[in-house]
Design a protein around this motif. Structure first.
Motif, PDB file in Angstrom:
ATOM      1  N   ALA A   1      70.164  -6.331   7.474  1.00 34.07           N
ATOM      2  CA  ALA A   1      70.972  -7.052   8.460  1.00 34.07           C
ATOM      3  C   ALA A   1      72.353  -7.388   7.913  1.00 34.07           C
ATOM      4  O   ALA A   1      73.306  -7.549   8.664  1.00 34.07           O
TER       5      ALA A   1
ATOM      6  N   ARG B   1      77.103  -8.867  10.861  1.00 37.78           N
ATOM      7  CA  ARG B   1      75.655  -9.069  10.695  1.00 37.78           C
ATOM      8  C   ARG B   1      74.914  -8.491  11.887  1.00 37.78           C
ATOM      9  O   ARG B   1      75.261  -8.720  13.028  1.00 37.78           O
ATOM     10  N   ARG B   2      73.865  -7.736  11.588  1.00 35.24           N
ATOM     11  CA  ARG B   2      73.028  -7.146  12.635  1.00 35.24           C
ATOM     12  C   ARG B   2      71.882  -8.097  12.944  1.00 35.24           C
ATOM     13  O   ARG B   2      71.119  -8.459  12.057  1.00 35.24           O
ATOM     14  N   HIS B   3      71.748  -8.456  14.200  1.00 36.39           N
ATOM     15  CA  HIS B   3      70.681  -9.380  14.591  1.00 36.39           C
ATOM     16  C   HIS B   3      69.404  -8.655  14.990  1.00 36.39           C
ATOM     17  O   HIS B   3      68.365  -9.303  15.179  1.00 36.39           O
ATOM     18  N   ASP B   4      69.496  -7.344  15.103  1.00 39.28           N
ATOM     19  CA  ASP B   4      68.293  -6.592  15.435  1.00 39.28           C
ATOM     20  C   ASP B   4      67.522  -6.169  14.179  1.00 39.28           C
ATOM     21  O   ASP B   4      66.449  -5.591  14.276  1.00 39.28           O
ATOM     22  N   LEU B   5      68.081  -6.455  13.008  1.00 39.15           N
ATOM     23  CA  LEU B   5      67.431  -6.130  11.737  1.00 39.15           C
ATOM     24  C   LEU B   5      67.152  -7.416  10.967  1.00 39.15           C
ATOM     25  O   LEU B   5      67.686  -8.475  11.277  1.00 39.15           O
ATOM     26  N   THR B   6      66.332  -7.288   9.924  1.00 36.49           N
ATOM     27  CA  THR B   6      66.033  -8.441   9.080  1.00 36.49           C
ATOM     28  C   THR B   6      66.295  -8.091   7.630  1.00 36.49           C
ATOM     29  O   THR B   6      66.427  -6.917   7.270  1.00 36.49           O
TER      30      THR B   6
END
Length: 196
Positions: free
Chosen positions: A43, A34-39
């Motif tokens: 993400a 999971r990417r925390h810099d995206l929503t």
């Protein structure tokens, strides 16, 4: 219990532990994608990719075993070895410590038992403690939830995210046990002073 029954019980217990560990590791690995810099859905793309890799690996293993059935002997031997290692009973705890922990009204004896079961580790899972107690004729028919409630009543800190062998679940951490217990602190504060 006969030797064969003990062997079978160790393999069965170890197999379930190995399966839980494998599932927990796979889940953790997928969740780390999971990417925390995206929503939003962007993400989760990494999680989806990692899940796809896992499913592809399982499919390829299945196809390989279907193509070469004798390979199943190797897979079975590897799983049996992993189950045997995972089913190893916890460190030997003296019968005195067990008896003291089960009969003592205070939490200090239980703290000693928990620290002994931890060995050199940083924590112990409640499932391991309950299994050990039940192997020694204690807490029959009780669950991890019962043990958690009992430890909470004794003011022994219990946490949901205790990691042992990479698997997080309900357990007790060594650092929480080494701090003075609230009961001991209260008893020390109410003890009469000997200073004149």
């Amino acid at each position: 219990m006969t030797r064969l029954a003990r062997t079978a019980a160790r393999l069965a217990d170890g197999s379930s532990r190995a399966a839980r560990r494998l599932g927990a590791r796979a889940t953790t690995w997928v969740a780390r994608g999971r990417r925390h810099d995206l929503t939003g859905w962007r993400a989760l793309l990494g999680c989806g990719l990692r899940l796809g890799v896992l499913l592809l690996g399982v499919y390829l293993l299945w196809r390989l075993v279907r193509a070469v059935p004798n390979l199943m002997w190797l897979v079975s031997a590897a799983w049996t070895a992993a189950a045997w290692r995972a089913g190893k009973p916890p460190a030997d705890v003296s019968e005195e410590a067990l008896a003291e922990a089960s009969s003592a009204p205070t939490g200090e004896a239980i703290r000693g038992l928990l620290l002994t079961l931890m060995g050199e580790g940083s924590g112990v899972h409640l499932r391991t403690v309950l299994d050990y107690l039940q192997e020694h004729g204690q807490w029959e028919g009780r669950t991890v939830t019962d043990l958690r409630a009992h430890l909470t009543r004794l003011q022994i800190p219990v946490d949901r995210g205790v990691k042992v062998a990479g698997v997080p679940t309900w357990g007790v951490r060594r650092r929480d046990l080494q701090a003075p217990s609230p009961v001991a602190a209260r008893e020390a504060s109410t003890a009469p002073s000997t200073a004149a």
